[in-house]
Scaffold this active site. Structure first.
Site, PDB file in Angstrom:
ATOM      1  N   ASP A 142       0.824  -1.203   0.000  1.00 37.44           N
ATOM      2  CA  ASP A 142       0.000   0.000   0.000  1.00 37.44           C
ATOM      3  C   ASP A 142       0.855   1.248   0.000  1.00 37.44           C
ATOM      4  O   ASP A 142       2.063   1.200  -0.183  1.00 37.44           O
ATOM      5  CB  ASP A 142      -1.048  -0.025   1.106  1.00 37.44           C
ATOM      6  CG  ASP A 142      -0.460  -0.376   2.436  1.00 37.44           C
ATOM      7  OD1 ASP A 142       0.593   0.196   2.766  1.00 37.44           O
ATOM      8  OD2 ASP A 142      -1.045  -1.232   3.137  1.00 37.44           O
ATOM      9  N   LYS A 173      -4.127   2.706   0.413  1.00 37.11           N
ATOM     10  CA  LYS A 173      -5.238   3.295   1.144  1.00 37.11           C
ATOM     11  C   LYS A 173      -4.991   4.764   1.359  1.00 37.11           C
ATOM     12  O   LYS A 173      -3.902   5.184   1.710  1.00 37.11           O
ATOM     13  CB  LYS A 173      -5.371   2.619   2.505  1.00 37.11           C
ATOM     14  CG  LYS A 173      -6.019   1.278   2.416  1.00 37.11           C
ATOM     15  CD  LYS A 173      -6.301   0.793   3.801  1.00 37.11           C
ATOM     16  CE  LYS A 173      -5.570  -0.498   4.051  1.00 37.11           C
ATOM     17  NZ  LYS A 173      -5.319  -0.761   5.420  1.00 37.11           N
ATOM     18  N   MET A 190      -1.321   9.226  12.215  1.00 43.05           N
ATOM     19  CA  MET A 190      -2.511   9.704  11.480  1.00 43.05           C
ATOM     20  C   MET A 190      -3.131  10.907  12.185  1.00 43.05           C
ATOM     21  O   MET A 190      -4.347  10.991  12.317  1.00 43.05           O
ATOM     22  CB  MET A 190      -3.544   8.562  11.353  1.00 43.05           C
ATOM     23  CG  MET A 190      -3.007   7.367  10.604  1.00 43.05           C
ATOM     24  SD  MET A 190      -4.091   5.946  10.670  1.00 43.05           S
ATOM     25  CE  MET A 190      -3.632   5.200  12.233  1.00 43.05           C
TER      26      MET A 190
HETATM   27  N1  SAH Z   1       2.216   0.531  10.597  1.00 43.13           N
HETATM   28  C1  SAH Z   1       2.745   1.865  10.471  1.00 43.13           C
HETATM   29  C2  SAH Z   1       1.743   2.938  10.791  1.00 43.13           C
HETATM   30  C3  SAH Z   1       0.554   2.974   9.901  1.00 43.13           C
HETATM   31  S1  SAH Z   1      -0.542   4.307  10.321  1.00 43.13           S
HETATM   32  C4  SAH Z   1       3.983   1.995  11.371  1.00 43.13           C
HETATM   33  O1  SAH Z   1       4.246   1.116  12.206  1.00 43.13           O
HETATM   34  O2  SAH Z   1       4.692   2.987  11.217  1.00 43.13           O
HETATM   35  C5  SAH Z   1      -0.015   5.549   9.215  1.00 43.13           C
HETATM   36  C6  SAH Z   1       0.609   6.710   9.936  1.00 43.13           C
HETATM   37  O3  SAH Z   1       1.947   6.394  10.300  1.00 43.13           O
HETATM   38  C7  SAH Z   1       0.734   7.967   9.120  1.00 43.13           C
HETATM   39  O4  SAH Z   1      -0.469   8.707   9.114  1.00 43.13           O
HETATM   40  C8  SAH Z   1       1.819   8.713   9.850  1.00 43.13           C
HETATM   41  O5  SAH Z   1       1.310   9.338  10.996  1.00 43.13           O
HETATM   42  C9  SAH Z   1       2.717   7.580  10.299  1.00 43.13           C
HETATM   43  N2  SAH Z   1       3.858   7.376   9.388  1.00 43.13           N
HETATM   44  C10 SAH Z   1       4.187   6.257   8.736  1.00 43.13           C
HETATM   45  N3  SAH Z   1       5.325   6.417   8.032  1.00 43.13           N
HETATM   46  C11 SAH Z   1       5.726   7.678   8.265  1.00 43.13           C
HETATM   47  C12 SAH Z   1       6.850   8.454   7.846  1.00 43.13           C
HETATM   48  N4  SAH Z   1       7.786   7.954   7.049  1.00 43.13           N
HETATM   49  N5  SAH Z   1       6.945   9.713   8.294  1.00 43.13           N
HETATM   50  C13 SAH Z   1       6.020  10.231   9.120  1.00 43.13           C
HETATM   51  N6  SAH Z   1       4.956   9.552   9.548  1.00 43.13           N
HETATM   52  C14 SAH Z   1       4.802   8.286   9.145  1.00 43.13           C
END
Ligand code: SAH
Length: 479
Positions: A248, A270, A383
């Site tokens: 995704d 998504k 998020m």
């Molecule tokens: N499973 C993922 C999170 C998914 S929810 C994890 O463990 O990181 C998605 C959220 O993760 C985004 O809205 C943002 O808040 C954060 N996120 C994921 N990758 C990011 C990145 N490279 N930089 C900043 N925020 C990030």
């Protein structure tokens, strides 16, 4: 070819090592591991060498080398710190057509000792012909990371089954059988330590070969926050051998580039407002692909078990009897905080840290605000962009000071990372002014003030397009 590589059987062979320092120590150690019987000549030896020589299969003579020491030897290693003594030993041995190595000098002696990746019985030897021992070592390290520790065990089980496969399959089919087994779930089961399951699978494959359809497998893999260097070895290995990958929008472009280029790619990206593919359809898709016998890579941003709905996906797999493995990834909170120079805990400022979702549900965020507003803790909102006003208001309403430092980390760990610093009170304005876009992580707490002192990662922003845009249009909405 400048040198002819061979693998010598040294079991119970007489080998001579001259020299008692660190280098000699390593040579004696590897000779003993290979089953050799070692004679060691040196006036003095290191303490460690003393321990090694107290074992079996090694005889130590505390004196300088004499010419007759090479009598009856199968192989000689000259490892003294005196080049002329080494050269003398080499010429004596060479004159008798014995293999002789002079450590750290490939121009003397007649063989060199390679850098070795040892997954016995699988052994990989690397040599630069003495041109660059450091390069040889670096290449070895690369191979060490690429070849799973259980590779030797895999070879061992394969050997056990060689005769069985010979009996069951005609010669024309054997090679393809092994090719499929060694790149498929059988090998993965061995790598994951499930040796008995691996044997059972091999039996099943053999019974139904070549027509039977064996079940594939799903790898639920965390790709980390963006920087490909933050992938785990296991993630990389599975990415490179999958037949199909389902990914995704949170998987960075640089990481996608590292996956098997021949794998079929299915995008189920998504965006917050519009789910490209509903979750239950993703779950069913994974089951369907695995039932076709495919190795399915389900690649997710960060860690699959942190706000990743990874649990739901493997629940469906478990219900359908599809084997799966879960590979953790570096979650955005870890990656972004490190690359922004913001330690999530600190003895002076934060004794705990909470990961929360700022995902709006019917216009409100369903969180325990009283708990999140407690002092001496860091709160990380995933998020959190669209709900930033609510986050800012609620934290203050429940008693956290509006002056508490807060950070927005956009596209953390990538070449496009940006960090914006404000306070709980100014967060909504900061989002507006900075024009941040998803993915962005919000970090709240006193630890944020450390950023000014500890920031170290200086990305070259705007050099490339968004790491997360892929070939799909990126709407400026939250992921
Ligand atoms: N499973 C993922 C999170 C998914 S929810 C994890 O463990 O990181 C998605 C959220 O993760 C985004 O809205 C943002 O808040 C954060 N996120 C994921 N990758 C990011 C990145 N490279 N930089 C900043 N925020 C990030």
């Amino acid at each position: 070819m400048d040198r002819f590589p061979v693998f010598l059987d040294l079991h119970n062979r007489q080998c001579l090592v001259v020299g008692g320092g660190k280098v000699a120590e390593r040579k004696v150690d590897s000779l003993l591991k290979a089953g050799a019987v070692v004679t060691l000549i040196a006036p003095d030896i290191t303490t460690e060498m003393g321990i090694i020589t107290s074992g079996q299969n090694v005889q130590y003579h505390a004196r300088p080398f004499v010419d007759s020491d090479i009598d009856g030897q199968f192989l000689v290693i000259a490892a003294t710190n005196n080049p002329s003594v080494n050269a003398h030993i080499a010429s004596l041995a060479d004159a008798r057509n014995m293999p002789v190595n002079v450590v750290d000098d490939a121009s003397v002696g007649n063989f060199i000792i390679p850098s070795v990746v040892d997954r016995s019985p699988v052994t990989i030897a690397i040599s630069t012909g003495g041109a660059s021992p450091v390069l040889a070592r670096q290449l070895r390290m690369k191979l060490e990371t690429m070849i799973p520790p259980q590779c030797g065990e895999l070879a061992g089980i394969t050997e056990e089954y060689r005769d069985i496969v010979k009996k069951h399959l005609p010669e024309a089919q054997r090679k393809t059988f092994w090719e499929q087994a060694l790149k498929g779930p059988f090998a993965e089961l061995v790598y994951a330590g499930h040796v008995e399951d691996a044997r059972r699978l091999l039996d099943e494959m053999l019974a139904s070969y070549p027509n039977g359809q064996t079940m594939g497998e799903v790898y639920l893999v965390g790709a980390g926050p963006g920087d490909p260097d933050l992938l785990t070895f296991k993630a990389l290995r599975l990415m490179q051998q999958a037949d199909v990958m389902v990914y995704d929008r949170l998987v960075s472009k640089s990481i996608l580039d590292m996956a098997n280029q021949r794998a079929e790619r299915i995008y189920v990206g998504k965006e917050k407002a519009s789910h490209a593919v509903p979750q239950d359809q993703i779950n069913d898709l994974l089951v369907k692909l695995a039932k076709q016998g495919k190795r399915v890579l389900r690649l997710k941003g960060g860690d699959p078990f942190i706000f990743g709905r990874g649990g739901e996906e493997i629940e469906t797999l478990a219900e359908n009897g599809v084997p799966f493995q879960v590979v953790p990834g570096i979650t955005a909170a870890s990656g972004c905080s490190s690359y922004a120079g913001i330690p999530l805990t600190h003895r002076d400022y934060a004794q705990s840290c909470t990961f929360a979702t700022g995902h709006l549900k019917d216009g409100s965020i369903d969180l325990n605000w009283a708990q999140l507003s407690q002092p001496n803790q860091t709160v990380v909102f995933y998020m959190g962009l669209t709900g930033i006003e609510v986050i800012s208001q609620q934290l203050q309403a429940f008693g956290r000071s509006g002056d508490t430092p807060a950070a927005l980390v956009e596209q953390g760990t990538t070449r496009n990372q940006r960090v914006h610093i404000g306070t709980i009170a100014t967060l909504p304005q900061l989002v507006k002014d900075s024009g941040v876009r998803a993915p962005t992580l919000t970090i709240v707490g006193e630890v944020v003030q450390l950023h000014s002192k500890l920031h170290w990662y200086e990305p070259q922003r705007h050099v490339i397009a968004s790491e997360f845009s892929l070939d799909h249009p990126v709407a400026p909405v939250e992921v």
